[in-house]
Design a protein around this motif. Sequence first.
Motif, PDB file in Angstrom:
ATOM      1  N   GLN A  55       0.843  -1.202   0.000  1.00 39.69           N
ATOM      2  CA  GLN A  55       0.000   0.000   0.000  1.00 39.69           C
ATOM      3  C   GLN A  55       0.870   1.241   0.000  1.00 39.69           C
ATOM      4  OE1 GLN A  55      -2.566  -1.619   3.565  1.00 39.69           O
ATOM      5  NE2 GLN A  55      -3.619   0.173   2.725  1.00 39.69           N
ATOM      6  N   HIS A  56       0.315   2.308  -0.548  1.00 36.87           N
ATOM      7  CA  HIS A  56       0.998   3.596  -0.484  1.00 36.87           C
ATOM      8  C   HIS A  56       0.985   4.090   0.966  1.00 36.87           C
ATOM      9  CE1 HIS A  56       2.657   7.204  -2.304  1.00 36.87           C
ATOM     10  NE2 HIS A  56       1.900   7.918  -1.486  1.00 36.87           N
ATOM     11  N   VAL A  57       2.091   4.732   1.394  1.00 37.44           N
ATOM     12  CA  VAL A  57       2.173   5.231   2.766  1.00 37.44           C
ATOM     13  C   VAL A  57       2.525   6.715   2.765  1.00 37.44           C
ATOM     14  CG1 VAL A  57       2.804   2.974   3.708  1.00 37.44           C
ATOM     15  CG2 VAL A  57       4.623   4.559   3.028  1.00 37.44           C
ATOM     16  N   TYR A  58       2.093   7.395   3.829  1.00 40.38           N
ATOM     17  CA  TYR A  58       2.296   8.842   3.975  1.00 40.38           C
ATOM     18  C   TYR A  58       3.092   9.091   5.260  1.00 40.38           C
ATOM     19  CZ  TYR A  58      -1.524   9.086   0.574  1.00 40.38           C
ATOM     20  OH  TYR A  58      -2.319   8.929  -0.536  1.00 40.38           O
ATOM     21  N   PRO A  59       4.279   9.681   5.176  1.00 40.11           N
ATOM     22  CA  PRO A  59       5.093   9.897   6.380  1.00 40.11           C
ATOM     23  C   PRO A  59       4.479  10.948   7.295  1.00 40.11           C
ATOM     24  CG  PRO A  59       6.108  10.953   4.476  1.00 40.11           C
ATOM     25  CD  PRO A  59       4.946  10.163   3.948  1.00 40.11           C
ATOM     26  N   ILE A  60       4.550  10.698   8.602  1.00 39.65           N
ATOM     27  CA  ILE A  60       4.030  11.621   9.610  1.00 39.65           C
ATOM     28  C   ILE A  60       5.165  12.394  10.272  1.00 39.65           C
ATOM     29  CG2 ILE A  60       2.685  11.812  11.745  1.00 39.65           C
ATOM     30  CD1 ILE A  60       1.142  10.900   9.239  1.00 39.65           C
ATOM     31  N   ASP A  78      -5.921  11.776   4.386  1.00 39.23           N
ATOM     32  CA  ASP A  78      -6.778  12.296   5.459  1.00 39.23           C
ATOM     33  C   ASP A  78      -6.237  11.906   6.836  1.00 39.23           C
ATOM     34  OD1 ASP A  78      -8.526  13.513   3.713  1.00 39.23           O
ATOM     35  OD2 ASP A  78      -9.916  11.813   3.657  1.00 39.23           O
ATOM     36  N   ILE A  79      -5.801  10.660   6.984  1.00 39.63           N
ATOM     37  CA  ILE A  79      -5.238  10.216   8.255  1.00 39.63           C
ATOM     38  C   ILE A  79      -3.900  10.916   8.503  1.00 39.63           C
ATOM     39  CG2 ILE A  79      -4.357   8.224   9.519  1.00 39.63           C
ATOM     40  CD1 ILE A  79      -7.405   8.354   9.262  1.00 39.63           C
ATOM     41  N   SER A  84      -0.746  14.579  11.645  1.00 43.06           N
ATOM     42  CA  SER A  84       0.129  15.755  11.580  1.00 43.06           C
ATOM     43  C   SER A  84      -0.376  16.852  12.516  1.00 43.06           C
ATOM     44  CB  SER A  84       0.207  16.281  10.148  1.00 43.06           C
ATOM     45  OG  SER A  84       0.838  15.339   9.305  1.00 43.06           O
ATOM     46  N   GLU A  85      -1.680  16.977  12.646  1.00 48.71           N
ATOM     47  CA  GLU A  85      -2.247  17.948  13.585  1.00 48.71           C
ATOM     48  C   GLU A  85      -1.875  17.584  15.018  1.00 48.71           C
ATOM     49  OE1 GLU A  85      -6.419  18.023  12.799  1.00 48.71           O
ATOM     50  OE2 GLU A  85      -6.205  19.169  10.926  1.00 48.71           O
ATOM     51  N   GLN A  86      -1.928  16.295  15.357  1.00 52.72           N
ATOM     52  CA  GLN A  86      -1.494  15.870  16.692  1.00 52.72           C
ATOM     53  C   GLN A  86      -0.030  16.205  16.914  1.00 52.72           C
ATOM     54  OE1 GLN A  86      -2.552  12.113  18.497  1.00 52.72           O
ATOM     55  NE2 GLN A  86      -4.124  11.707  16.950  1.00 52.72           N
ATOM     56  N   MET A  87       0.784  15.992  15.880  1.00 56.57           N
ATOM     57  CA  MET A  87       2.208  16.289  15.989  1.00 56.57           C
ATOM     58  C   MET A  87       2.429  17.780  16.213  1.00 56.57           C
ATOM     59  SD  MET A  87       5.069  14.434  15.766  1.00 56.57           S
ATOM     60  CE  MET A  87       4.679  13.050  14.690  1.00 56.57           C
ATOM     61  N   ASN A  89       0.396  19.889  17.504  1.00 58.52           N
ATOM     62  CA  ASN A  89      -0.145  20.293  18.804  1.00 58.52           C
ATOM     63  C   ASN A  89       0.590  19.656  19.977  1.00 58.52           C
ATOM     64  OD1 ASN A  89      -2.152  21.894  17.606  1.00 58.52           O
ATOM     65  ND2 ASN A  89      -3.551  20.163  17.397  1.00 58.52           N
ATOM     66  N   HIS A  90       1.677  18.951  19.674  1.00 59.45           N
ATOM     67  CA  HIS A  90       2.551  18.351  20.706  1.00 59.45           C
ATOM     68  C   HIS A  90       1.803  17.377  21.613  1.00 59.45           C
ATOM     69  CE1 HIS A  90       5.580  21.243  19.438  1.00 59.45           C
ATOM     70  NE2 HIS A  90       4.742  22.224  19.659  1.00 59.45           N
ATOM     71  N   VAL A  91       0.861  16.624  21.048  1.00 54.73           N
ATOM     72  CA  VAL A  91       0.152  15.622  21.844  1.00 54.73           C
ATOM     73  C   VAL A  91       0.625  14.206  21.513  1.00 54.73           C
ATOM     74  CG1 VAL A  91      -1.887  17.031  22.230  1.00 54.73           C
ATOM     75  CG2 VAL A  91      -1.765  15.588  20.195  1.00 54.73           C
ATOM     76  N   ILE A  92       1.566  14.099  20.599  1.00 59.13           N
ATOM     77  CA  ILE A  92       2.228  12.816  20.332  1.00 59.13           C
ATOM     78  C   ILE A  92       3.499  12.768  21.173  1.00 59.13           C
ATOM     79  CG2 ILE A  92       3.458  11.440  18.609  1.00 59.13           C
ATOM     80  CD1 ILE A  92       1.435  12.257  16.557  1.00 59.13           C
ATOM     81  N   SER A  93       3.626  11.742  21.983  1.00 60.08           N
ATOM     82  CA  SER A  93       4.763  11.610  22.887  1.00 60.08           C
ATOM     83  C   SER A  93       5.759  10.600  22.331  1.00 60.08           C
ATOM     84  CB  SER A  93       4.283  11.163  24.277  1.00 60.08           C
ATOM     85  OG  SER A  93       5.379  10.873  25.122  1.00 60.08           O
TER      86      SER A  93
END
Length: 251
Positions: A55-60, A78-79, A84-87, A89-93
């Motif tokens: 499958q095609h993948v999109y880097p985060i 879309d995902i 990326s929005e979580q990243m 907003n600094h909510v990805i640890s």
Amino acid sequence: MRKIVFTEAPVISVLYKDEYIVVIDKPSGLLVHRSEIDRHETLFAIQLTRDTIGQHVYPIHRLDRPTSGVLVFALSSDIARLLSEQMQNHVISKKYQAIVRGHCPEHATIDYPLKEILDKKSDKLKDKLAEPQSAITTLTRLDIAEMPFASGRYDTSRYSLVELSPITGRKHQLRRHMAHLRHPMIGDTTHGDGKQNKSASINLNLHRLALVAKSISFDHPVSHQPLTITANLDTSLKNVYQKLGWQKWYF
């Protein structure tokens, strides 16, 4: 430290996959994507992950070439946007493990602004006189070791195993922050200590940057359930941990 050269495509280990995201364990020495700096390179994590899962993948996010560990891809644009929005907003640890020189503090918050590292080719239009950007890293010392061989002016060599969590995401942030503390990462040929690196290569058989992206935690972009995905240590790092008496930190 010698540059890792793949004679054949490395096997991509999938740590987690569903219909929305895939998380892999990136090997040290593998680029995430094509780069002007390494125009002749033919192997990339994006391509190999795509080929592995069909499958095609999109880097985060990205990991530096010498860093191994957890790398997240979305399976749709879309995902990718939601993650990326979580990243942003600094909510990805993210938690990293690194071997550094000396016995460093048990706990520290490194709040030290960093100037942007510019590539001569791809960043030639950027402002070279821009002010340093805010950069914050938290540090927890996990273990220490003292080995009976010299790596500088002392007869023995001291090491710390640290857990690092970047609050911001500047280029080479963790490596530059540890160098700022005078506890450079072992195997860091850009910001580290050449004598320390040579000694670790000879005495610990360590020929890579001693930095691994150990885990990542975030809310699933669709189910909103919390996810924590953890990477393994590769064989080279496991052998080093064993020599330093740190086997309990394998997982």
